[in-house]
Design a protein around this motif. Sequence first.
Motif, short mmCIF file in Angstrom:
data_model
loop_
_atom_site.label_atom_id
_atom_site.label_comp_id
_atom_site.label_asym_id
_atom_site.label_seq_id
_atom_site.Cartn_x
_atom_site.Cartn_y
_atom_site.Cartn_z
N PRO A 20 9.63 -2.06 -6.51
CA PRO A 20 8.43 -2.12 -7.35
C PRO A 20 8.65 -2.89 -8.65
CG PRO A 20 9.46 0.04 -7.53
CD PRO A 20 10.24 -0.72 -6.49
N ILE A 21 7.57 -3.48 -9.12
CA ILE A 21 7.53 -4.11 -10.45
C ILE A 21 6.53 -3.30 -11.26
CG2 ILE A 21 7.00 -6.17 -11.79
CD1 ILE A 21 7.49 -7.78 -9.18
N ARG A 40 0.50 6.13 -7.16
CA ARG A 40 -0.71 6.88 -7.55
C ARG A 40 -0.46 8.38 -7.55
NH1 ARG A 40 -3.53 3.43 -4.13
NH2 ARG A 40 -3.69 5.07 -2.60
N ARG A 41 0.39 8.84 -6.65
CA ARG A 41 0.67 10.27 -6.53
C ARG A 41 1.91 10.68 -7.31
NH1 ARG A 41 -2.41 8.44 -3.05
NH2 ARG A 41 -3.95 9.63 -1.91
N GLN A 42 2.43 9.74 -8.10
CA GLN A 42 3.61 9.96 -8.94
C GLN A 42 4.79 10.49 -8.13
OE1 GLN A 42 2.04 12.37 -12.15
NE2 GLN A 42 1.35 10.55 -13.22
N LEU A 43 4.94 9.95 -6.93
CA LEU A 43 6.08 10.29 -6.09
C LEU A 43 7.25 9.40 -6.47
CD1 LEU A 43 4.22 10.40 -2.65
CD2 LEU A 43 4.78 12.34 -4.14
N LYS A 44 8.44 9.85 -6.18
CA LYS A 44 9.62 9.03 -6.46
C LYS A 44 9.57 7.81 -5.55
CE LYS A 44 14.59 9.04 -6.78
NZ LYS A 44 15.81 9.79 -6.62
N ILE A 45 9.67 6.63 -6.15
CA ILE A 45 9.62 5.39 -5.37
C ILE A 45 11.04 4.86 -5.24
CG2 ILE A 45 8.77 3.03 -5.29
CD1 ILE A 45 6.27 3.97 -6.70
N ILE A 46 11.42 4.67 -3.99
CA ILE A 46 12.76 4.18 -3.69
C ILE A 46 12.64 2.78 -3.11
CG2 ILE A 46 14.83 4.57 -2.32
CD1 ILE A 46 13.99 7.56 -2.27
N PRO A 47 13.36 1.81 -3.68
CA PRO A 47 13.35 0.48 -3.08
C PRO A 47 13.75 0.55 -1.61
CG PRO A 47 14.39 0.41 -5.22
CD PRO A 47 14.20 1.86 -4.88
N SER A 48 13.30 -0.41 -0.86
CA SER A 48 13.51 -0.41 0.59
C SER A 48 14.36 -1.60 1.01
CB SER A 48 12.14 -0.48 1.26
OG SER A 48 12.26 -0.79 2.63
N GLU A 70 0.82 -1.22 0.00
CA GLU A 70 0.00 0.00 0.00
C GLU A 70 0.85 1.26 0.00
OE1 GLU A 70 -2.69 -0.65 3.29
OE2 GLU A 70 -4.11 -1.75 2.01
N ALA A 71 2.00 1.23 0.68
CA ALA A 71 2.89 2.39 0.68
C ALA A 71 3.45 2.64 -0.73
CB ALA A 71 4.03 2.18 1.68
N PHE A 72 3.89 1.58 -1.39
CA PHE A 72 4.38 1.73 -2.77
C PHE A 72 3.25 2.17 -3.70
CE2 PHE A 72 8.06 -0.66 -1.32
CZ PHE A 72 9.08 -0.23 -2.14
N GLU A 73 2.07 1.61 -3.51
CA GLU A 73 0.91 1.96 -4.35
C GLU A 73 0.53 3.43 -4.15
OE1 GLU A 73 -2.84 -0.11 -3.51
OE2 GLU A 73 -2.75 -0.79 -5.58
N TYR A 74 0.55 3.89 -2.91
CA TYR A 74 0.24 5.29 -2.58
C TYR A 74 1.20 6.22 -3.33
CZ TYR A 74 -0.12 9.56 0.22
OH TYR A 74 -0.28 10.87 0.63
N ALA A 75 2.50 5.90 -3.26
CA ALA A 75 3.51 6.72 -3.94
C ALA A 75 3.31 6.69 -5.45
CB ALA A 75 4.90 6.24 -3.55
#
Length: 136
Positions: A76-77, A54-62, A47-52
């Motif tokens: 993310p995939i 949807r809002r076109q935020l930069k997604i950083i692997p964790s 859900e955290a990755f999905e939230y980012a």
Amino acid sequence: DGIGSCDLQSLPEVVEAQVRGIDVSRISLNPRRKRRPLDSLEVAVYEAFEYAARRQLKIIPSLEELNETTLRYWAPIYMKQACQRCHGKKGLQIDAKTNKLLQEQFPEDQSSDFEEGALMGLWRIKMPKKEIIKNL
């Protein structure tokens, strides 16, 4: 037919990682096969990755420490153009022949109708710390 091309056991990198004690898996809210349900941590991370996304935020692997010897990596995939043949829109990118094969092999399939660039799932990789140290 390309259907097996994203099967984890067909990816040489995954097979090599498994030999080294690295557990490579994927999670998704829209799986091809029904397996065990996602646990509460997996749902929260997804859900955290999905939230980012949807809002076109930069997604950083964790990367997180599970215990003294093991790390877990989440990444993310995304839906890529090469994935559309099996994961795109039915009747548009997924032709009738491929759709029939998918229905036969994955009767509970929920992994289609993705737009290019959409979050499809997450890589979940558990690795012994010693494997990272060996490569430093």
